[in-house]
Design a protein around this motif. Sequence first.
Motif, PDB file in Angstrom:
ATOM      1  N   UNK A 142     121.247  13.862  35.211  1.00 51.57           N
ATOM      2  CA  UNK A 142     122.605  13.453  35.584  1.00 51.57           C
ATOM      3  C   UNK A 142     123.563  13.523  34.399  1.00 51.57           C
ATOM      4  N   UNK A 143     123.086  13.093  33.226  1.00 52.80           N
ATOM      5  CA  UNK A 143     123.943  13.071  32.035  1.00 52.80           C
ATOM      6  C   UNK A 143     123.149  13.427  30.792  1.00 52.80           C
ATOM      7  N   UNK A 144     123.851  14.000  29.827  1.00 49.99           N
ATOM      8  CA  UNK A 144     123.276  14.214  28.503  1.00 49.99           C
ATOM      9  C   UNK A 144     124.079  13.365  27.522  1.00 49.99           C
ATOM     10  N   UNK A 145     123.362  12.560  26.737  1.00 52.71           N
ATOM     11  CA  UNK A 145     123.970  11.759  25.675  1.00 52.71           C
ATOM     12  C   UNK A 145     123.616  12.456  24.362  1.00 52.71           C
ATOM     13  N   UNK A 146     124.473  13.383  23.925  1.00 53.18           N
ATOM     14  CA  UNK A 146     124.124  14.210  22.764  1.00 53.18           C
ATOM     15  C   UNK A 146     124.565  13.604  21.441  1.00 53.18           C
ATOM     16  N   UNK A 203     124.813  26.705  28.356  1.00 53.68           N
ATOM     17  CA  UNK A 203     123.441  27.198  28.530  1.00 53.68           C
ATOM     18  C   UNK A 203     122.877  26.803  29.889  1.00 53.68           C
ATOM     19  N   UNK A 204     123.195  25.576  30.328  1.00 49.72           N
ATOM     20  CA  UNK A 204     122.610  25.057  31.563  1.00 49.72           C
ATOM     21  C   UNK A 204     123.619  24.954  32.709  1.00 49.72           C
ATOM     22  N   UNK A 205     124.782  25.555  32.532  1.00 52.05           N
ATOM     23  CA  UNK A 205     125.840  25.543  33.565  1.00 52.05           C
ATOM     24  C   UNK A 205     126.129  24.121  34.049  1.00 52.05           C
ATOM     25  N   UNK A 206     126.319  23.214  33.114  1.00 52.72           N
ATOM     26  CA  UNK A 206     126.591  21.822  33.439  1.00 52.72           C
ATOM     27  C   UNK A 206     128.083  21.577  33.595  1.00 52.72           C
ATOM     28  N   UNK A 207     128.406  20.583  34.381  1.00 52.09           N
ATOM     29  CA  UNK A 207     129.778  20.139  34.520  1.00 52.09           C
ATOM     30  C   UNK A 207     130.177  19.417  33.230  1.00 52.09           C
ATOM     31  N   UNK A 208     131.394  19.612  32.723  1.00 49.89           N
ATOM     32  CA  UNK A 208     131.802  18.910  31.496  1.00 49.89           C
ATOM     33  C   UNK A 208     131.632  17.397  31.581  1.00 49.89           C
ATOM     34  N   UNK A 209     131.772  16.830  32.770  1.00 52.50           N
ATOM     35  CA  UNK A 209     131.649  15.371  32.913  1.00 52.50           C
ATOM     36  C   UNK A 209     130.208  14.885  32.724  1.00 52.50           C
ATOM     37  N   UNK A 210     129.231  15.804  32.763  1.00 53.93           N
ATOM     38  CA  UNK A 210     127.831  15.419  32.535  1.00 53.93           C
ATOM     39  C   UNK A 210     127.526  15.209  31.055  1.00 53.93           C
ATOM     40  N   UNK A 248     126.117   6.693  25.515  1.00 55.36           N
ATOM     41  CA  UNK A 248     125.579   6.089  26.738  1.00 55.36           C
ATOM     42  C   UNK A 248     126.350   4.816  27.093  1.00 55.36           C
ATOM     43  N   UNK A 249     126.594   3.987  26.105  1.00 56.55           N
ATOM     44  CA  UNK A 249     127.345   2.737  26.331  1.00 56.55           C
ATOM     45  C   UNK A 249     128.709   3.021  26.962  1.00 56.55           C
ATOM     46  N   UNK A 301     122.689   2.889  37.574  1.00 60.55           N
ATOM     47  CA  UNK A 301     121.250   2.649  37.650  1.00 60.55           C
ATOM     48  C   UNK A 301     120.570   3.775  38.406  1.00 60.55           C
ATOM     49  N   UNK A 302     119.474   4.257  37.852  1.00 63.20           N
ATOM     50  CA  UNK A 302     118.715   5.338  38.471  1.00 63.20           C
ATOM     51  C   UNK A 302     119.087   6.716  37.958  1.00 63.20           C
ATOM     52  N   UNK A 303     120.184   6.825  37.209  1.00 66.19           N
ATOM     53  CA  UNK A 303     120.573   8.118  36.659  1.00 66.19           C
ATOM     54  C   UNK A 303     119.570   8.566  35.595  1.00 66.19           C
ATOM     55  N   UNK A 304     119.302   9.870  35.596  1.00 64.72           N
ATOM     56  CA  UNK A 304     118.415  10.465  34.591  1.00 64.72           C
ATOM     57  C   UNK A 304     119.278  10.914  33.414  1.00 64.72           C
ATOM     58  N   UNK A 305     118.946  10.410  32.224  1.00 66.14           N
ATOM     59  CA  UNK A 305     119.731  10.721  31.029  1.00 66.14           C
ATOM     60  C   UNK A 305     118.832  11.433  30.014  1.00 66.14           C
TER      61      UNK A 305
END
Length: 196
Positions: free
Chosen positions: A118-122, A136-143, A163-164, A174-178
């Motif tokens: 769901x999200x990347x916390x880079x 690379x992964x064709x992600x939405x900017x909001x992810x 993440x915060x 809750x339940x999102x994969x990060x």
Amino acid sequence: MQSNPRVESTLVVGSDYLSLFSDPDDAVTYGNFGDAACAVILEKTKENTGFIDASYRTETTEIDGLVFPHTGLSNFLTNPSSTPYIKEVSKPKDTMPETFMLFDDLLFDHGMTMDDIDYIAPSQSVFKNVERIREQYSLNPSQMLYIGDRYGYTAVTSPILALYEGIQSGKVKRGDQVLFYTIGTGHVIIAMLFKY
């Protein structure tokens, strides 16, 4: 915590005071580094959430690309008038191909693809790398949980701070994969899968 039944909760704290060592005449360090401290309380729960797995890659051939203090620690300790600043001596190697392999291997090990994230916390250190992951992964900017434009690069705390901010804004639920991602000079690339 997973291997010790007696540990029910843990306080994890990270902080960096990088502006103290940033040269005001060096745009790379002075314009990039910010100061922050973050704390996270981890506790065991019956919910289907939490740590899934982590992986890392280490490359030690570039240990002198970014030096601190740039005059050397022994010289700085014996000669306090020497400059304590961080200095970029050489341009770092492009680590993104290795980063993509690390992500792919970690996700594959758990029967997942980037579509499950769901999200990347880079790491907030290089915005170009954040964009390269997204492309690379064709992600939405909001992810991409990017906050480096507001706080600068806060080193060890930057993915947790991202993440915060994602939680505070209501994006991360809750339940999102990060997928957490960070890199250290030298270099060490670290990725962690976490179900919030």
